[in-house]
Motif scaffolding. Structure first.
Motif, PDB file in Angstrom:
ATOM      1  N   TYR A 147      -9.485  -0.041  11.124  1.00  0.00           N
ATOM      2  CA  TYR A 147      -8.093  -0.110  11.541  1.00  0.00           C
ATOM      3  C   TYR A 147      -7.739   1.139  12.337  1.00  0.00           C
ATOM      4  O   TYR A 147      -8.256   2.220  12.070  1.00  0.00           O
ATOM      5  CB  TYR A 147      -7.165  -0.196  10.325  1.00  0.00           C
ATOM      6  N   PHE A 170      -9.401   1.827   1.197  1.00  0.00           N
ATOM      7  CA  PHE A 170      -9.403   2.598   2.428  1.00  0.00           C
ATOM      8  C   PHE A 170     -10.003   3.976   2.223  1.00  0.00           C
ATOM      9  O   PHE A 170      -9.863   4.593   1.155  1.00  0.00           O
ATOM     10  CB  PHE A 170      -7.971   2.788   2.949  1.00  0.00           C
ATOM     11  N   GLY A 171     -10.631   4.471   3.276  1.00  0.00           N
ATOM     12  CA  GLY A 171     -11.014   5.869   3.340  1.00  0.00           C
ATOM     13  C   GLY A 171      -9.832   6.702   3.799  1.00  0.00           C
ATOM     14  O   GLY A 171      -8.751   6.166   4.088  1.00  0.00           O
ATOM     15  N   SER A 172     -10.031   8.010   3.867  1.00  0.00           N
ATOM     16  CA  SER A 172      -8.946   8.914   4.285  1.00  0.00           C
ATOM     17  C   SER A 172      -8.795   8.981   5.786  1.00  0.00           C
ATOM     18  O   SER A 172      -7.836   9.569   6.284  1.00  0.00           O
ATOM     19  CB  SER A 172      -9.171  10.314   3.719  1.00  0.00           C
ATOM     20  N   PHE A 193      -5.494  -3.890  12.906  1.00  0.00           N
ATOM     21  CA  PHE A 193      -6.863  -4.348  12.682  1.00  0.00           C
ATOM     22  C   PHE A 193      -7.680  -4.293  13.975  1.00  0.00           C
ATOM     23  O   PHE A 193      -7.276  -4.867  14.996  1.00  0.00           O
ATOM     24  CB  PHE A 193      -6.811  -5.784  12.148  1.00  0.00           C
ATOM     25  N   GLN A 217      -4.467   3.496  13.206  1.00  0.00           N
ATOM     26  CA  GLN A 217      -3.094   3.786  12.795  1.00  0.00           C
ATOM     27  C   GLN A 217      -2.504   4.858  13.698  1.00  0.00           C
ATOM     28  O   GLN A 217      -2.835   6.044  13.585  1.00  0.00           O
ATOM     29  CB  GLN A 217      -3.039   4.224  11.332  1.00  0.00           C
ATOM     30  N   TYR A 248       0.836  -1.191   0.000  1.00  0.00           N
ATOM     31  CA  TYR A 248       0.000   0.000   0.000  1.00  0.00           C
ATOM     32  C   TYR A 248       0.874   1.245   0.000  1.00  0.00           C
ATOM     33  O   TYR A 248       1.959   1.272   0.578  1.00  0.00           O
ATOM     34  CB  TYR A 248      -0.922   0.014   1.222  1.00  0.00           C
ATOM     35  N   LEU A 255      -5.176   7.806  13.915  1.00  0.00           N
ATOM     36  CA  LEU A 255      -5.982   7.894  12.700  1.00  0.00           C
ATOM     37  C   LEU A 255      -6.781   6.598  12.595  1.00  0.00           C
ATOM     38  O   LEU A 255      -6.212   5.509  12.627  1.00  0.00           O
ATOM     39  CB  LEU A 255      -5.080   8.056  11.478  1.00  0.00           C
ATOM     40  N   PHE A 264       0.057  -5.392   8.924  1.00  0.00           N
ATOM     41  CA  PHE A 264       0.848  -4.401   8.220  1.00  0.00           C
ATOM     42  C   PHE A 264       2.247  -4.291   8.811  1.00  0.00           C
ATOM     43  O   PHE A 264       2.449  -4.462  10.024  1.00  0.00           O
ATOM     44  CB  PHE A 264       0.182  -3.025   8.298  1.00  0.00           C
ATOM     45  N   PRO A 278      -1.204   0.373  10.079  1.00  0.00           N
ATOM     46  CA  PRO A 278      -2.562   0.167  10.597  1.00  0.00           C
ATOM     47  C   PRO A 278      -2.670  -1.138  11.382  1.00  0.00           C
ATOM     48  O   PRO A 278      -2.068  -2.149  11.012  1.00  0.00           O
ATOM     49  CB  PRO A 278      -3.412   0.123   9.330  1.00  0.00           C
ATOM     50  N   LEU A 288      -9.019   4.278  10.383  1.00  0.00           N
ATOM     51  CA  LEU A 288      -9.265   4.013   8.974  1.00  0.00           C
ATOM     52  C   LEU A 288     -10.376   3.003   8.790  1.00  0.00           C
ATOM     53  O   LEU A 288     -10.420   1.972   9.469  1.00  0.00           O
ATOM     54  CB  LEU A 288      -7.987   3.471   8.313  1.00  0.00           C
ATOM     55  N   GLY A 302      -2.273  12.619   5.109  1.00  0.00           N
ATOM     56  CA  GLY A 302      -3.683  12.997   5.182  1.00  0.00           C
ATOM     57  C   GLY A 302      -4.618  12.098   4.404  1.00  0.00           C
ATOM     58  O   GLY A 302      -5.827  12.363   4.344  1.00  0.00           O
ATOM     59  N   LYS A 303      -4.095  11.034   3.827  1.00  0.00           N
ATOM     60  CA  LYS A 303      -4.924  10.109   3.038  1.00  0.00           C
ATOM     61  C   LYS A 303      -4.833   8.698   3.603  1.00  0.00           C
ATOM     62  O   LYS A 303      -3.917   8.365   4.347  1.00  0.00           O
ATOM     63  CB  LYS A 303      -4.454  10.092   1.576  1.00  0.00           C
ATOM     64  N   GLY A 304      -5.801   7.875   3.220  1.00  0.00           N
ATOM     65  CA  GLY A 304      -5.724   6.476   3.599  1.00  0.00           C
ATOM     66  C   GLY A 304      -4.803   5.713   2.661  1.00  0.00           C
ATOM     67  O   GLY A 304      -4.475   6.185   1.574  1.00  0.00           O
ATOM     68  N   PRO A 305      -4.373   4.537   3.065  1.00  0.00           N
ATOM     69  CA  PRO A 305      -3.516   3.714   2.190  1.00  0.00           C
ATOM     70  C   PRO A 305      -4.262   3.317   0.920  1.00  0.00           C
ATOM     71  O   PRO A 305      -5.463   3.041   0.960  1.00  0.00           O
ATOM     72  CB  PRO A 305      -3.211   2.488   3.060  1.00  0.00           C
ATOM     73  N   TYR A 328      -8.628  -4.354   0.017  1.00  0.00           N
ATOM     74  CA  TYR A 328      -9.335  -3.262   0.657  1.00  0.00           C
ATOM     75  C   TYR A 328      -9.283  -1.989  -0.164  1.00  0.00           C
ATOM     76  O   TYR A 328      -8.301  -1.723  -0.856  1.00  0.00           O
ATOM     77  CB  TYR A 328      -8.667  -2.905   1.989  1.00  0.00           C
TER      78      TYR A 328
END
Lengths: 112, 113
Positions: B35, B104-106, B45, B37, A36, B88, A102, B43, B90, A41-44, B102
């Motif tokens: 997730y 992912f959102g921001s 789970f 982070q 990934y 964060l 991860f 991240p 996610l 500021g963003k998701g993976p 997956y």
């Protein structure tokens, strides 16, 4: 045994160079290995993924090399560009589970 | 085609309070995973929801709970917030088959003070 160890923690590469990020795992049940890319500021975002029945997978400038016997896999970014500057995460999962494990991430900076 | 939408984007809470985070999955996806982070980490789970049921849970205490609605959207609830919950959060959606990967959102940046 559930860990995925990722190195290096950070990497600086000149534009046009090759970026190499390595990951190692212990759990032989892992059978899916995605990479990934995450910008601040963003998701993976999924870059590329591989299963252990192949030793290499290439998509554009991104290549995964997989060594099943050594339980290691790596991401190669060819012709690295400043726009590739981001944090990269390897991950692993196994059939019958739904979670990804991860790595700790590699912060890549590509100098113009 | 909208991707994964999370709200709010940022949140500041006081220790001991409760928080609810929301997630709308990518169109066509039926499974939602959450997730956590922490800064500078990968991240971790928390859990996954499918067919409105928690399908798998990671190593998180019961203070973390969730819900999935019939439209596949999901909520993450955290009770009795601790300073260490700052992270964060996610949301990732997928099809029931894991191999699709997956999206992912921001994320929602939660700060506990």
């Amino acid at each position: 045994q559930q860990q995925v160890k990722q190195s290096p923690q950070s990497l600086i590469v000149q534009k046009g160079g090759i970026s190499i990020i390595n990951c190692a795992y212990e759990n032989t049940a892992f059978d899916y290995f995605p990479w990934y890319q995450q910008f601040p500021g963003k998701g993976p975002a999924l870059l590329i993924a591989i299963r252990p029945d192949v030793s290499e997978k290439k998509e554009g400038r991104f290549t995964i090399s997989f060594n099943k016997s050594a339980k290691q896999f790596s991401l190669h970014i060819m012709d690295s560009q400043p726009g590739d500057s981001a944090t990269y995460f390897c991950a692993a999962s196994s059939t019958g589970t739904y979670k990804y494990i991860f790595g700790t991430g590699t912060r890549l900076k590509v100098l113009a | 085609d909208a991707g994964v939408t999370q709200s709010p984007t940022h949140l500041i809470k006081t220790r001991g309070q409760q928080v609810t985070l929301r997630c709308s999955p990518k169109s066509g996806h039926d499974t939602v995973s959450w997730y956590q982070q922490a800064l500078g980490q990968g991240p971790q789970f928390i859990f996954q929801y499918y067919e409105e049921e928690e399908r798998q849970r990671g190593n998180f205490p019961d203070r973390f709970s969730g819900h999935q609605f019939p439209n596949y959207s999901s909520e993450l609830n955290v009770n009795a917030l601790l300073l260490g919950d700052s992270a964060l959060y996610l949301c990732a959606s997928s099809l029931a088959e894991r191999s699709y990967g997956y999206t992912f959102g921001s994320g929602t940046r939660l700060t506990v003070v």
